[in-house]
Scaffold this motif. Structure first.
Motif, PDB file in Angstrom:
ATOM      1  N   ILE A   1     -31.387 -40.870  66.316  1.00  0.00           N
ATOM      2  CA  ILE A   1     -30.230 -41.658  65.998  1.00  0.00           C
ATOM      3  C   ILE A   1     -29.973 -40.886  64.163  1.00  0.00           C
ATOM      4  N   CYS A   2     -29.047 -39.921  65.111  1.00  0.00           N
ATOM      5  CA  CYS A   2     -28.563 -39.178  63.524  1.00  0.00           C
ATOM      6  C   CYS A   2     -27.379 -39.810  62.925  1.00  0.00           C
ATOM      7  N   GLY A   3     -27.711 -39.249  61.334  1.00  0.00           N
ATOM      8  CA  GLY A   3     -26.912 -39.764  60.716  1.00  0.00           C
ATOM      9  C   GLY A   3     -24.979 -39.369  60.975  1.00  0.00           C
ATOM     10  N   SER A   4     -25.052 -37.807  62.284  1.00  0.00           N
ATOM     11  CA  SER A   4     -24.009 -36.992  62.430  1.00  0.00           C
ATOM     12  C   SER A   4     -23.827 -38.493  63.315  1.00  0.00           C
ATOM     13  N   ASP A   5     -24.042 -38.735  64.305  1.00  0.00           N
ATOM     14  CA  ASP A   5     -24.129 -39.882  65.282  1.00  0.00           C
ATOM     15  C   ASP A   5     -23.303 -40.835  65.027  1.00  0.00           C
ATOM     16  N   LEU A   6     -23.048 -41.154  63.330  1.00  0.00           N
ATOM     17  CA  LEU A   6     -22.617 -42.448  63.202  1.00  0.00           C
ATOM     18  C   LEU A   6     -21.227 -41.999  62.853  1.00  0.00           C
TER      19      LEU A   6
ATOM     20  N   LEU B   1     -27.393 -49.715  61.814  1.00  0.00           N
ATOM     21  CA  LEU B   1     -27.521 -48.195  60.523  1.00  0.00           C
ATOM     22  C   LEU B   1     -26.039 -48.014  59.827  1.00  0.00           C
ATOM     23  N   LYS B   2     -25.001 -48.538  60.427  1.00  0.00           N
ATOM     24  CA  LYS B   2     -24.043 -47.755  59.483  1.00  0.00           C
ATOM     25  C   LYS B   2     -24.023 -48.105  58.110  1.00  0.00           C
ATOM     26  N   LYS B   3     -24.915 -49.250  57.910  1.00  0.00           N
ATOM     27  CA  LYS B   3     -24.961 -49.610  56.382  1.00  0.00           C
ATOM     28  C   LYS B   3     -27.085 -49.411  56.046  1.00  0.00           C
TER      29      LYS B   3
ATOM     30  N   GLN C   1     -34.852 -49.281  57.070  1.00  0.00           N
ATOM     31  CA  GLN C   1     -35.232 -47.801  58.354  1.00  0.00           C
ATOM     32  C   GLN C   1     -34.538 -46.803  57.986  1.00  0.00           C
ATOM     33  N   CYS C   2     -35.084 -45.880  58.833  1.00  0.00           N
ATOM     34  CA  CYS C   2     -35.323 -44.473  57.883  1.00  0.00           C
ATOM     35  C   CYS C   2     -34.757 -43.107  59.394  1.00  0.00           C
ATOM     36  N   LYS C   3     -35.704 -42.723  60.408  1.00  0.00           N
ATOM     37  CA  LYS C   3     -35.644 -42.111  61.727  1.00  0.00           C
ATOM     38  C   LYS C   3     -36.088 -43.143  62.433  1.00  0.00           C
ATOM     39  N   VAL C   4     -34.723 -43.758  63.685  1.00  0.00           N
ATOM     40  CA  VAL C   4     -35.056 -44.652  64.319  1.00  0.00           C
ATOM     41  C   VAL C   4     -35.056 -43.148  65.848  1.00  0.00           C
ATOM     42  N   LEU C   5     -35.821 -43.843  66.238  1.00  0.00           N
ATOM     43  CA  LEU C   5     -36.141 -42.986  67.861  1.00  0.00           C
ATOM     44  C   LEU C   5     -36.024 -43.809  69.268  1.00  0.00           C
TER      45      LEU C   5
END
Length: 335
Positions: free
Chosen positions: A37-42, A320-322, A326-330
């Motif tokens: 899950i990437c920040g750009s996905d958010l 993850l929007k806050k 968590q860091c990198k969630v797979l």
């Protein structure tokens, strides 16, 4: 098949059953093993600038097993494990031939990883060596983005480096900065959630100081930074980075910001600070990130904080929007 589907801007993702994709000529069908899950996905679910339609399946940081071959595919066979370079392009233009598909006129970002099955072009697949896991294959993309930023920053051995933001990209920059000989790698954030992870990735110091961020960084570095990597994408951080950079230093912007930024150019001009942006990566950098993992570099694996199944994705994605621990969630679609 099961997939997590975008419902439209500002709406929660939903787990649905959709039709299985079929590989066309030059394409392979993958059973997705892991997807990050990437920040750009958010950003894509909250900002219309990305133009992502309802019904899309997100997920561009993924690896999987080849379970179907389209006509004309020659480089892969059923059962191969691959990581996907998520930049689709023509494969024939000068940019593509130079290993820079991001600048191809036909470029678009590959999605589809939030699902059990995904199709991709044969030329986007990179074979995973036996030493690399599916999880490794899913973290190559953010490592490549970070590597590209360090290369664009023209970092030299002995440089003092400041990294703003302890997300996956900032931590990836810490890893590469140390590998390329930075004497100090200071990570600065607004909380200490990722301090231990940052140090494991290569940071020599980690600072949190909301009252005096500029002074705190200068004290930790023993002066101004040679390079400041802005890895957050929040208005106000570019002018802060300029303040934190030495005369003739570099501000390297990796943070994805879609809001207006305001700063006084004279401050940068008076120090001849170079402000350089960085986006995507070269094919060679993607392969170099895989090579680092294949060679036994354990630090990047510290990025992974959680592995979840498809059922958990909608709720975790919202969380993850806050800012969280968590860091990198797979995602393990069949896990």
């Amino acid at each position: 098949m099961r997939a997590v589907v975008h419902q439209g801007l500002h709406k929660k993702l939903a787990l649905e059953t959709i039709a299985e994709p079929s590989p066309k000529e030059g394409e392979v069908l993958l059973s997705v093993g892991r997807c990050g899950i990437c920040g750009s996905d958010l950003h894509m679910t909250e900002d219309e600038a990305f133009g992502v339609d309802a019904g899309a399946v997100l997920g561009h940081e993924f690896a999987g097993e080849v379970v179907g071959l389209g006509k004309g595919v020659e480089r892969f066979k059923l059962g191969d494990f691959v990581s996907v370079v998520p930049i689709a392009s023509c494969g024939k233009c000068p940019s593509c031939l130079a290993g820079e598909p991001a600048w191809c006129e036909k470029m678009h970002l590959q999605g589809g990883g939030y699902s059990e099955l995904a199709v991709t072009n044969e030329n986007q697949c990179v074979p995973l060596p036996k030493t690399a896991s599916m999880a490794d294959g899913a973290i190559i993309e953010p490592l490549a983005v970070a590597l590209h930023g360090v290369m664009m920053g023209e970092q030299k051995p002995g440089n003092k480096v400041l990294i703003l933001g302890a997300g996956p990209i900032g931590l990836g920059v810490a890893f590469w900065a140390r590998r390329f000989g930075a004497s100090k790698v200071v990570v600065q954030d607004i909380n200490n959630f990722q301090e231990n992870r940052a140090r494991e990735m290569g940071a020599t110091d980690f600072i949190v100081d909301l009252e005096d961020p500029v002074g705190a960084a200068e004290r930790a570095l023993g002066g101004k930074a040679d390079i400041v990597y802005e890895c957050v994408g929040v208005p106000g951080l570019i002018p802060q980075a300029v303040d934190q950079t030495r005369v003739k230093g570099t501000v390297l912007v990796l943070g994805l910001c879609t809001r207006p930024e305001t700063f006084v150019p004279f401050v940068a001009l008076s120090k001849e600070v170079r402000i350089q942006t960085s986006a995507f990566f070269k094919r060679q950098e993607y392969e170099a990130a895989l090579d680092a993992l294949d060679a036994g570099a354990a630090e990047p694996r510290a990025l992974i904080s959680d592995t979840i199944n498809l059922d958990a994705v909608p709720d975790v994605f919202e969380s993850l929007k806050k800012r969280t621990h968590q860091c990198k969630v797979l995602i393990a679609p069949k896990g």
